[in-house]
Design a protein around this motif. Structure first.
Motif, short mmCIF file in Angstrom:
data_model
loop_
_atom_site.label_atom_id
_atom_site.label_comp_id
_atom_site.label_asym_id
_atom_site.label_seq_id
_atom_site.Cartn_x
_atom_site.Cartn_y
_atom_site.Cartn_z
N LEU A 134 -17.35 10.15 12.87
CA LEU A 134 -18.55 9.39 13.19
C LEU A 134 -19.80 10.23 12.96
CD1 LEU A 134 -19.52 6.68 14.26
CD2 LEU A 134 -19.42 7.63 16.57
N GLY A 135 -19.71 11.53 13.31
CA GLY A 135 -20.85 12.41 13.07
C GLY A 135 -21.14 12.55 11.58
N ASP A 136 -20.07 12.69 10.76
CA ASP A 136 -20.26 12.77 9.31
C ASP A 136 -20.89 11.49 8.78
OD1 ASP A 136 -19.19 15.26 9.37
OD2 ASP A 136 -17.19 14.64 8.70
N LEU A 137 -20.43 10.34 9.30
CA LEU A 137 -20.99 9.06 8.85
C LEU A 137 -22.47 8.97 9.20
CD1 LEU A 137 -20.70 6.23 7.65
CD2 LEU A 137 -19.93 5.44 9.91
N ARG A 192 -14.40 12.67 -3.08
CA ARG A 192 -14.37 11.81 -1.90
C ARG A 192 -15.68 11.88 -1.13
NH1 ARG A 192 -9.42 13.01 1.83
NH2 ARG A 192 -10.51 14.99 1.87
N ARG A 193 -16.26 13.11 -1.10
CA ARG A 193 -17.51 13.30 -0.36
C ARG A 193 -18.66 12.54 -1.03
NH1 ARG A 193 -21.00 13.33 2.49
NH2 ARG A 193 -21.92 14.92 3.86
N ILE A 194 -18.70 12.57 -2.35
CA ILE A 194 -19.77 11.85 -3.07
C ILE A 194 -19.61 10.34 -2.90
CG2 ILE A 194 -20.70 11.37 -5.37
CD1 ILE A 194 -20.02 14.25 -6.12
N ILE A 195 -18.36 9.84 -3.00
CA ILE A 195 -18.12 8.41 -2.81
C ILE A 195 -18.56 7.97 -1.42
CG2 ILE A 195 -16.32 6.67 -2.55
CD1 ILE A 195 -14.83 7.96 -4.84
N ARG A 196 -18.22 8.81 -0.41
CA ARG A 196 -18.57 8.45 0.96
C ARG A 196 -20.08 8.39 1.13
NH1 ARG A 196 -16.38 12.29 5.56
NH2 ARG A 196 -18.32 13.40 5.11
N GLN A 197 -20.79 9.32 0.51
CA GLN A 197 -22.25 9.34 0.62
C GLN A 197 -22.85 8.07 0.01
OE1 GLN A 197 -24.67 11.60 2.02
NE2 GLN A 197 -25.74 9.68 1.61
N LEU A 198 -22.38 7.71 -1.19
CA LEU A 198 -22.92 6.53 -1.86
C LEU A 198 -22.55 5.24 -1.12
CD1 LEU A 198 -22.46 7.48 -5.60
CD2 LEU A 198 -24.57 7.39 -4.30
N MET A 199 -21.34 5.20 -0.57
CA MET A 199 -20.94 4.03 0.20
C MET A 199 -21.79 3.90 1.46
SD MET A 199 -18.75 2.34 -1.48
CE MET A 199 -18.25 1.22 -0.18
N CYS A 222 -21.85 -13.23 9.56
CA CYS A 222 -22.78 -12.38 8.81
C CYS A 222 -22.35 -10.92 8.87
CB CYS A 222 -24.20 -12.54 9.35
SG CYS A 222 -25.00 -14.04 8.79
N ALA A 223 -21.86 -10.47 10.01
CA ALA A 223 -21.42 -9.08 10.14
C ALA A 223 -20.27 -8.80 9.17
CB ALA A 223 -20.99 -8.80 11.57
N VAL A 224 -19.32 -9.73 9.08
CA VAL A 224 -18.21 -9.56 8.13
C VAL A 224 -18.74 -9.57 6.70
CG1 VAL A 224 -16.09 -10.61 7.27
CG2 VAL A 224 -16.54 -10.57 9.72
N MET A 225 -19.70 -10.47 6.43
CA MET A 225 -20.27 -10.55 5.09
C MET A 225 -20.98 -9.25 4.73
SD MET A 225 -19.38 -13.38 3.80
CE MET A 225 -20.42 -13.33 2.36
N VAL A 226 -21.70 -8.67 5.69
CA VAL A 226 -22.40 -7.40 5.44
C VAL A 226 -21.41 -6.32 5.05
CG1 VAL A 226 -23.61 -5.52 6.60
CG2 VAL A 226 -24.45 -7.86 6.83
N LEU A 227 -20.30 -6.23 5.77
CA LEU A 227 -19.29 -5.22 5.47
C LEU A 227 -18.70 -5.44 4.08
CD1 LEU A 227 -17.62 -2.83 6.46
CD2 LEU A 227 -15.99 -4.47 7.44
N LEU A 228 -18.35 -6.70 3.76
CA LEU A 228 -17.77 -7.00 2.46
C LEU A 228 -18.77 -6.74 1.34
CD1 LEU A 228 -15.80 -10.29 3.20
CD2 LEU A 228 -14.87 -8.01 2.85
N VAL A 229 -20.01 -7.17 1.57
CA VAL A 229 -21.04 -6.99 0.55
C VAL A 229 -21.31 -5.51 0.31
CG1 VAL A 229 -23.52 -7.27 0.11
CG2 VAL A 229 -22.15 -9.22 0.82
N LEU A 262 -18.51 -4.32 -1.76
CA LEU A 262 -18.46 -4.92 -3.09
C LEU A 262 -19.48 -4.30 -4.03
CD1 LEU A 262 -17.90 -8.74 -2.41
CD2 LEU A 262 -16.37 -7.17 -3.59
N PHE A 263 -20.74 -4.21 -3.59
CA PHE A 263 -21.73 -3.68 -4.52
C PHE A 263 -21.82 -2.16 -4.48
CE2 PHE A 263 -24.80 -4.44 -0.94
CZ PHE A 263 -25.27 -3.15 -0.80
N GLY A 264 -21.14 -1.52 -3.54
CA GLY A 264 -21.19 -0.06 -3.47
C GLY A 264 -20.07 0.64 -4.17
N ILE A 265 -18.93 -0.03 -4.32
CA ILE A 265 -17.75 0.66 -4.82
C ILE A 265 -17.89 1.04 -6.29
CG2 ILE A 265 -16.50 -1.44 -5.46
CD1 ILE A 265 -15.03 1.76 -3.89
N ALA A 266 -18.47 0.12 -7.11
CA ALA A 266 -18.59 0.42 -8.55
C ALA A 266 -19.52 1.59 -8.82
CB ALA A 266 -19.05 -0.83 -9.30
#
Length: 900
Positions: free
Chosen positions: A90-93, A405-412, A462-469, A472-476
């Protein structure tokens, strides 16, 4: 390396790294600085300036300095101990989110664009989901709503027939599956309410039986509901609706027990029920219609919609089985009225919302879901472009020890931050949409019981949509950025961006496919709207004012008195300047009917069984009806002065009636035996056909022409009736006030209900409202999707031109013409859009079959719609490519030569 090493070591000194690790980092960053120095020299900077810029970039927060904290932690991290607790994720996040917020703050335009795009997608989805939740998921606001059913009488000709009051009484008394059965009339009428100031106005009223609110489980806000004793004693009592109570009586609870004058009689207000009771009709008040002790002939009168509450634990199937047995027993006991009559039970939820509304809800959620996917694709494209710009930052981070993994986590984390902010704004946009939606929707599209609000359920969605969105747009972008090696990025080779460009092109092609599907759906609905609005209504008058006139039976107790009133009103209105025609009718073209169905036999043909008599729509009209509305009488004559109460009973039929029942030979002079119900006790009237009128539409989407029988009002005096007035010139609505005043001069006691002022154009607009609403809303979302696709294409073309400035400059220097450069850029757009269009048209051809129930006179694979969509998309692609292509064509060769 010796030139850059001091600068790098100065930044690494505070980390106190071990010698080998520090040497490794110094070597990698020195190589990076060498390459960056050469790039700056090629861009035209002198040697001193290039060296200064390279060193400044080294110490920017986006490169080395941003990694000091994680590097320090890595350098001094204690050796892992078996069984020791893990570090806090949680602290890293939280650290990633804070850093992501700072990075977004450095690119406010990109962040604002992404947030607004997400907000529009989530806002539209939350608003439409509120509709879907209310119509498909949320139960009705009654106790145990699943136990409430509608009961219809089923005959060989209809599966949803109205119910006889005596049959309803027997169902309640003989069945053990039902706790109670009540009923209400299908139509809402009006009553004249007298006021303390001596004036009067019309209020809407619906007749119900005593058990109706018990069946629904409605608890009164004040007073009580109807009771069986009210029925037995035939009391004049009414129950007020919540909205009417608050508007007329300001929510005063002392109104219970007060007497009000309705239609000249005193009625006692016994209670007020909440808005939820409007599920059975949009009305101001409910009046009790007594059915206990009704005469035997009432069994042949079908006037109610029955509502039953099943006992706890009884399923609808069990209730259906028992009520079938009761109906069969009644058919044996009363063969004249109940032969071949059964009962059909229908869930109240299904009846209230209807198949059409549920289909519309599913259509809308599918449309806005596709729009949200397009929003995600656009934001993903935006972030991928931004990630490409940040490749050097990622390379430095990788060189300093950050793994993939660290870079992916930062961008996500950055993507989720954007999604959360966009989701909160989207929730506000959704609430704003729902606030204005009722004023934009057609009247009566949604049941009154349905409330569209943003509540905890919508917020959770909306909360579920925020997580999915966010995913979705962060993974690529995250996957693409993390897949590049440091060597590729630092060398500046084109391979570092080529794969990202292909992914962006695929995303835009997917957007084009989605927008193609949406545009085809919108086009089919638009073509349907054009078809229903272009339907030949059957009348020629283009300006007609209509209103309901309901004279009280106590004021005009005989047919002669009522006809005198109608005649006096017609005479008073004809005397008004600007009035061309006046007529009366119980049915409006494309609108309501106050007369209903009549059953008939044709003299000279074999008489059908009682339960198999054919039926037609019966309309009572004045002699001037056909002339006033411009309905031609094709054969015979219209009604005239010969058609009086004591004369030969006559009628006029329409073209469909002749085609179906009197083919061959002249129908003039043939005689019909007409009954107002299919009960054997119904009075039969023999009428001679004197004319054949042109077909007048009762509904814009009739697939089979309705049979119509017209009867002169002098021979069958109506109750409620429509008054129709046409002007000599100008709009019909301008006659509203003069006509009301003219009626008032005849109705001096103000005991006649006059309501629902509408032009026939407005009546037709209401009939087409659902088609118009669907077409406009889907078209709006399709236009938004097209704009998003154009923005996406513009983005990838603009970025491609930016990346290939040297390439285009060299081409121009080697003699490439402006046309050649323009074609080169346009070809990229053409391939992307062409692929998306082809895929979208194939998908639209498949999905179009799901829309058949919403279409009229249009095929799902309509070639005109498909061709129009392809042309619109081609124009969109051209518009998107103009600016990037023009920029590429205007690149000067000198720029390329200097950069090389």
């Amino acid at each position: 390396m010796s030139e850059w090493a001091p600068h790098v070591r100065a930044q690494l000194a505070r980390l106190q790294l071990d010698g080998s690790r520090e040497l490794e980092i110094v070597e990698e960053l020195s190589q990076h600085l060498d390459e960056r120095f050469e790039e700056l020299r090629r861009e035209g900077h002198d040697e001193a300036r290039a060296r200064q810029l390279a060193v400044e970039e080294l110490v920017e927060p986006t490169t080395l300095a941003a990694q000091m904290s994680p590097l320090r932690q890595a350098a001094h991290a204690p050796a892992p101990v078996l069984g020791a607790p893990k570090t806090s994720r949680l602290g890293d996040l939280w650290q990633d989110l804070r850093y992501g917020g700072r990075m977004l703050g450095k690119n406010p335009l990109i962040a604002a664009t992404a947030i607004l795009t997400i907000a529009l997608g989530i806002g539209a989805n939350s608003a439409i989901f509120a509709l879907v939740d209310a119509t498909l998921l949320r139960p009705l606001p009654f106790p145990d709503p699943a136990q409430i059913v509608l009961a219809w009488e089923r005959t060989p000709t209809t599966s949803r027939g109205l119910v006889s009051p005596l049959n309803m009484v027997d169902w309640a008394g003989r069945s053990r599956s039902f706790a109670a059965i009540g009923g209400f009339t299908a139509n809402v009428g009006g009553m004249v309410m007298g006021n303390a100031d001596g004036l009067a106005d019309t209020v809407s009223r619906q007749w119900v039986t005593a058990d109706i609110f018990t069946v629904l489980g409605v608890q009164p806000l004040a007073g009580r509901a109807f009771q069986p004793s009210d029925d037995l004693q035939r009391r004049n009592v009414v129950v007020l609706g919540e909205d009417f109570w608050r508007e007329r009586f300001h929510g005063d609870r002392q109104v219970v027990g007060r007497e009000v004058r309705l239609d000249g009689e005193l009625y006692t207000i016994v209670g007020v029920v909440p808005r939820a009771a409007q599920v059975i009709g949009r009305t101001d008040l409910w009046a009790l219609l007594s059915i206990q002790g009704a005469p035997a002939r009432a069994r042949g009168s079908h006037v109610f919609v029955a509502v039953g509450r099943l006992r706890p634990g009884v399923t609808r199937e069990a209730g259906q089985s028992e009520i079938d047995a009761v109906a069969a027993a009644l058919a044996r006991e009363f063969p004249d009225t109940n032969a071949q009559r059964s009962v059909r039970l229908e869930a109240l939820h299904e009846a209230v919302f209807g198949t059409e509304l549920r289909q519309t809800s599913v259509l809308f959620i599918g449309v806005v879901g596709l729009v949200l996917l397009m929003c995600c694709a656009n934001v993903a494209n935006l972030l991928m472009t931004r990630a490409t710009v940040r490749q050097r930052e990622f390379a430095v981070r990788a060189a300093l020890g950050a793994d993939r993994r660290r870079i992916i986590r930062q961008l996500m984390a950055e993507s989720l931050a954007l999604a959360v902010i966009g989701g909160l704004l989207g929730l506000a946009i959704g609430a704003a949409i729902l606030r204005v939606a009722p004023s934009l929707m057609p009247e009566a599209l949604l049941p009154t019981v349905l409330t569209l609000i943003i509540d905890a359920r919508i917020a959770a969605f909306c909360a579920v949509m925020v997580l999915l969105v966010g995913v979705l747009f962060g993974i690529a972008p995250a996957w693409h950025a993390s897949s590049l090696s440091a060597a590729q990025t630092m060398s500046g080779t084109r391979s570092a961006t080529g794969r990202g460009g292909r992914v962006r092109e695929l995303l835009v092609a997917g957007q084009v496919a989605v927008v193609t599907v949406l545009l085809v759906g919108a086009g089919l609905l638009l073509r349907t709207l054009m078809a229903v609005e272009g339907v030949d209504r059957g009348y020629a008058a283009d300006q007609v004012l209509s209103m309901v006139v309901d004279p009280m039976s106590d004021t005009y107790p005989t047919d002669e008195a009522e006809m005198q009133f109608y005649g006096a009103v017609e005479q008073e209105i004809r005397a008004l300047p600007g009035v061309q025609g006046v007529a009366w009718a119980t049915t409006l073209p494309l609108g309501e009917s106050y007369e209903g169905t009549a059953f008939f036999e044709i003299e000279g043909q074999p008489a059908p069984a009682t339960s198999q008599r054919p039926a037609a729509d019966m309309q009572i009209v004045s002699p001037s009806y056909f002339e006033t509305l411009g309905v031609p009488v094709l054969q015979g004559r219209p009604f005239d002065g010969r058609d009086i109460a004591g004369g030969v009973h006559v009628c006029i039929v329409n073209e469909a009636f002749v085609r179906r029942h009197l083919p061959g030979g002249s129908p003039i002079g043939r005689r019909l035996v007409i009954r107002e119900s299919d009960s054997p006790q119904a009075v039969a009237v023999v009428r001679e056909i004197v004319g054949v009128a042109r077909q007048v539409k009762a509904s814009p989407t009739e697939t089979e022409d309705l049979l119509q029988i017209y009867v002169p009002m002098a021979q069958d005096t109506p109750g409620d009736i429509f008054l129709l007035v046409t002007p000599r010139s100008g709009p019909a609505a301008a006659l509203t006030m003069p006509v009301r005043q003219a009626i008032g001069r005849v109705d001096k006691a103000q005991l006649v209900s006059v309501r629902h002022f509408m032009t026939l154009d407005e009546v037709a607009a209401v009939a087409n409202a659902r088609h118009r609403f669907r077409a406009i809303l889907v078209m709006a979302f399709a236009a938004l999707a097209l704009l998003l696709a154009m923005v996406g294409l513009f983005g990838i073309l603009a970025y491609a031109v930016q990346q290939r400035i040297r390439d285009f400059g060299v081409r121009r220097a080697l003699g490439a013409s402006t046309r050649h450069v323009l074609a080169l850029v346009a070809s990229n757009a053409a391939w992307v859009f062409a692929g998306g269009i082809v895929a979208g048209l194939v998908i639209a051809n498949i999905l179009g079959r799901l829309m058949v129930a919403m279409l009229f006179d249009v095929k799902p694979s309509d070639p005109v719609t498909f061709l129009a969509v392809a042309v619109v998309l081609a124009i969109g692609a051209l518009v998107s490519a103009i600016a990037p292509a023009w920029r590429a064509a205007r690149i000067e060769p000198a720029i390329a030569l200097r950069s090389e």
